[in-house]
Design a protein around this motif. Structure first.
Motif, PDB file in Angstrom:
ATOM      1  N   LEU A   1      -9.612  10.040  -0.888  1.00 15.18           N
ATOM      2  CA  LEU A   1      -8.643   9.298  -1.408  1.00 15.18           C
ATOM      3  C   LEU A   1      -7.805  10.675  -0.271  1.00 15.18           C
ATOM      4  CD1 LEU A   1      -7.604   7.111  -3.617  1.00 15.18           C
ATOM      5  CD2 LEU A   1      -8.914   6.452  -1.661  1.00 15.18           C
TER       6      LEU A   1
ATOM      7  N   LEU B   1       1.817   6.734  -6.210  1.00 20.70           N
ATOM      8  CA  LEU B   1       0.039   8.205  -6.933  1.00 20.70           C
ATOM      9  C   LEU B   1       0.612   9.504  -6.732  1.00 20.70           C
ATOM     10  CD1 LEU B   1      -2.767   5.897  -5.795  1.00 20.70           C
ATOM     11  CD2 LEU B   1      -2.019   6.223  -9.009  1.00 20.70           C
ATOM     12  N   TYR B   2       1.328   9.565  -5.684  1.00 22.75           N
ATOM     13  CA  TYR B   2       1.588  10.760  -5.453  1.00 22.75           C
ATOM     14  C   TYR B   2       2.625  11.558  -6.281  1.00 22.75           C
ATOM     15  CZ  TYR B   2      -0.912  10.160  -0.654  1.00 22.75           C
ATOM     16  OH  TYR B   2      -1.500  10.571   0.677  1.00 22.75           O
TER      17      TYR B   2
ATOM     18  N   LEU C   1      -5.135  12.707  -2.605  1.00 20.14           N
ATOM     19  CA  LEU C   1      -5.071  12.054  -3.921  1.00 20.14           C
ATOM     20  C   LEU C   1      -6.898  12.519  -4.586  1.00 20.14           C
ATOM     21  CD1 LEU C   1      -3.451   8.602  -3.564  1.00 20.14           C
ATOM     22  CD2 LEU C   1      -2.586  11.142  -4.882  1.00 20.14           C
TER      23      LEU C   1
ATOM     24  N   GLU D   1       0.622   3.976  -2.784  1.00 19.24           N
ATOM     25  CA  GLU D   1       0.478   5.848  -2.557  1.00 19.24           C
ATOM     26  C   GLU D   1       1.542   6.616  -2.601  1.00 19.24           C
ATOM     27  OE1 GLU D   1      -0.280   5.728   1.480  1.00 19.24           O
ATOM     28  OE2 GLU D   1      -2.255   4.564   1.381  1.00 19.24           O
ATOM     29  N   ASP D   2       2.876   6.072  -3.047  1.00 20.60           N
ATOM     30  CA  ASP D   2       4.084   6.382  -3.563  1.00 20.60           C
ATOM     31  C   ASP D   2       3.534   7.470  -5.507  1.00 20.60           C
ATOM     32  OD1 ASP D   2       4.820   7.023  -1.024  1.00 20.60           O
ATOM     33  OD2 ASP D   2       6.600   5.508  -1.291  1.00 20.60           O
TER      34      ASP D   2
ATOM     35  N   TYR E   1      -4.793  -1.951  -2.388  1.00 18.37           N
ATOM     36  CA  TYR E   1      -3.710  -1.366  -1.655  1.00 18.37           C
ATOM     37  C   TYR E   1      -3.975   0.236  -1.427  1.00 18.37           C
ATOM     38  CZ  TYR E   1      -2.545  -6.419  -1.342  1.00 18.37           C
ATOM     39  OH  TYR E   1      -2.880  -7.519  -0.886  1.00 18.37           O
ATOM     40  N   ALA E   2      -4.925   1.300  -3.428  1.00 17.04           N
ATOM     41  CA  ALA E   2      -5.126   2.333  -3.128  1.00 17.04           C
ATOM     42  C   ALA E   2      -5.808   2.955  -2.434  1.00 17.04           C
ATOM     43  CB  ALA E   2      -4.958   2.193  -4.455  1.00 17.04           C
ATOM     44  N   ALA E   3      -6.870   2.441  -1.690  1.00 18.24           N
ATOM     45  CA  ALA E   3      -7.536   2.827  -0.949  1.00 18.24           C
ATOM     46  C   ALA E   3      -8.452   2.264   0.385  1.00 18.24           C
ATOM     47  CB  ALA E   3      -8.543   3.183  -2.348  1.00 18.24           C
TER      48      ALA E   3
ATOM     49  N   ARG F   1       0.827  -1.304  -0.409  1.00 13.92           N
ATOM     50  CA  ARG F   1       0.495   0.073   0.370  1.00 13.92           C
ATOM     51  C   ARG F   1       1.143   1.035  -0.026  1.00 13.92           C
ATOM     52  NH1 ARG F   1      -5.070   1.587   3.982  1.00 13.92           N
ATOM     53  NH2 ARG F   1      -5.211   3.483   2.945  1.00 13.92           N
ATOM     54  N   ALA F   2       2.080   1.317   0.658  1.00 16.09           N
ATOM     55  CA  ALA F   2       2.707   2.919   0.506  1.00 16.09           C
ATOM     56  C   ALA F   2       3.357   2.257  -1.038  1.00 16.09           C
ATOM     57  CB  ALA F   2       4.445   1.987   1.660  1.00 16.09           C
TER      58      ALA F   2
END
Length: 266
Positions: free
Chosen positions: A224, A186-187, A227, A183-184, A209-211, A179-180
């Motif tokens: 999110l 998408l950021y 996001l 998220e990285d 793992y994204a939400a 998940r980390a």
């Protein structure tokens, strides 16, 4: 020192029927009275003198002590009792078995990022490989984009993300690490200047793992935080295997497509 059973086996092999130890032997059984009686009744153990040798006149013959008499004068010593663990009483608390700590299961999935108009798509690749033009899953994705009023030729953003990243158990590649990383990812798109009106999450791995959501959140909008808004969709392979889900998907699309249509360039 050896145990009594093995000692008796050795003596039997040497054809020794009766014997007396010089010292008290550990693990030895008590002496049997019938054996001692045979020893007392046996003739003297003193070897006979030669016939040519005459006894000295001043020598007084001493009666040899029989082994039975010597054994009777020795103090009887019994082996020390073996310490045993106390039996468990009904009042003692039962022992709680300690279960081994299980390592988290490493998830396995492949995700691909696409850009289609005002939407960013995080799509599960069912086979683990990039889509080909004639793949049924890719053709279904094009149908979804056309129905949503988006370009039906999505733009690839980078290489597929295959999890686990390394074929090694020395690194943490469990659900939290996955998940980390997502998220990285998408950021990083935000930092590169990519803006989107809605993030499509297609497939359970993308949703999980994204939400941090699950299958009960299919066809729902999710917030999110940094996001923005996301829309949870079943995986393309699931929609092919269960076509009855498409009716609910088309209906849910009518309520959310205004979010990206308003952001389309006029």
């Amino acid at each position: 020192m050896i145990e009594e059973s093995r000692r008796r086996a050795y003596l039997s092999a040497m054809q020794v029927d009766c014997w007396l130890p010089r010292l008290l032997l550990p693990f030895a059984a008590p002496s049997r009275p019938d054996c001692l009686a045979e020893v007392v009744a046996a003739p003297s153990l003193t070897p006979p003198r030669p016939a040519s040798a005459a006894p000295a006149p001043s020598a007084v013959p001493a009666e040899p002590a029989l082994p039975g008499e010597v054994l009777a004068r020795l103090p009887l010593r019994r082996p020390a009792p073996v310490a045993r663990a106390p039996l468990e009483t009904p009042d003692s608390p039962p022992e709680v078995p300690v279960e081994p700590v299980a390592r988290p299961v490493t998830p396995r999935f492949t995700l691909q990022l696409y850009r289609a108009g005002a939407c960013l798509l995080l799509v599960e690749l069912p086979t683990g490989e990039p889509f080909q033009r004639r793949d049924p899953s890719y053709l279904l994705l094009k149908d979804l984009l056309r129905a949503a009023g988006l370009p039906d030729s999505p733009q690839l953003l980078g290489e597929p993300l295959r999890w686990p990243l390394l074929n090694s158990r020395d690194f943490d590649q469990g659900p939290q690490a996955a998940r980390a990383v997502i998220e990285d990812l998408l950021y990083a798109q935000r930092e590169r200047g990519e803006q989107w009106a809605c993030l499509w999450l297609l497939g359970l791995p993308a949703l999980r793992y994204a939400a941090g959501a699950d299958s009960q959140d299919y066809l729902r909008e999710l917030d999110l935080a940094q996001l923005g808004r996301a829309w949870a969709l079943p995986g393309l392979e699931l929609l092919i295997d269960e076509p009855q889900r498409k009716a609910a998907l088309w209906q849910a699309m009518q309520g959310v497509q205004a979010r990206w249509r308003d952001d389309e360039p006029g």
